[in-house]
Enzyme design. Structure first.
Site, PDB file in Angstrom:
ATOM      1  CD  GLU A   1     -18.403 -53.259 -30.553  1.00  0.00           C
ATOM      2  OE1 GLU A   1     -18.879 -52.118 -30.972  1.00  0.00           O
ATOM      3  OE2 GLU A   1     -18.293 -53.566 -29.687  1.00  0.00           O
TER       4      GLU A   1
ATOM      5  CE1 TYR B   1     -23.462 -23.438 -34.356  1.00  0.00           C
ATOM      6  CE2 TYR B   1     -24.994 -21.749 -32.662  1.00  0.00           C
ATOM      7  CZ  TYR B   1     -24.313 -21.440 -33.904  1.00  0.00           C
ATOM      8  OH  TYR B   1     -24.899 -21.037 -35.074  1.00  0.00           O
TER       9      TYR B   1
ATOM     10  CD  GLU C   1     -24.577 -47.977 -21.470  1.00  0.00           C
ATOM     11  OE1 GLU C   1     -25.794 -48.751 -21.367  1.00  0.00           O
ATOM     12  OE2 GLU C   1     -23.596 -48.426 -22.129  1.00  0.00           O
TER      13      GLU C   1
ATOM     14  CE  LYS D   1     -20.967 -49.593 -30.577  1.00  0.00           C
ATOM     15  NZ  LYS D   1     -20.874 -50.090 -29.749  1.00  0.00           N
TER      16      LYS D   1
END
Length: 129
Positions: free
Chosen positions: A28, A60, A80, A105
């Site tokens: 990864e 934004y 997280e 993901k």
């Protein structure tokens, strides 16, 4: 005595895509993968609506650029951790009274068929992980 609390207005930015190297596995980090992030910003937009001035609200476009940079830089093991990092970005403007950050993901290393791995965190100013 004050009146009832006014519910916050909401700005959402959905589908911010970036290529990141987040994950616990070596492949990864080496190969990377696409991450998709949705953010929800709670704020009072009445002043901006009255003035019609960008300075009176959260830009934004700038938030999206900052979120994109968070996806693409400084790899972490866990989504997280990435979500917490992005929540901190969203809460940096003092007008934001709450945020929700959703990390997608879709190429997570799972050995069975699946559509997506999704984590959503909700934060208010002053909260610590």
């Amino acid at each position: 005595m004050s009146g009832p609390a006014v519910p916050p207005d909401v700005i959402e930015i959905r589908g911010i895509r970036g290529f990141g190297r987040h994950g616990v596995f070596t492949h990864e980090r080496a190969d990377g993968q696409e991450f998709v992030v949705d953010v929800r910003l709670e704020l009072d937009t009445r002043k901006a609506a009255a003035s019609d001035d960008l300075a009176d609200t959260v830009n934004y476009g700038v938030v999206a650029e900052q979120v994109h940079a968070a996806i693409e830089n400084d790899p972490v093991d866990l989504i997280e951790t990435l979500a917490e990092r992005i929540a901190t970005i969203c809460l940096a403007d003092p007008r934001v009274t709450g945020t929700a950050v959703t990390i997608h993901k879709p190429s997570a290393p799972i050995t069975v068929p699946f559509d997506d791995v999704v984590l959503t965190v909700q934060r208010k100013p002053g909260e610590t992980p």
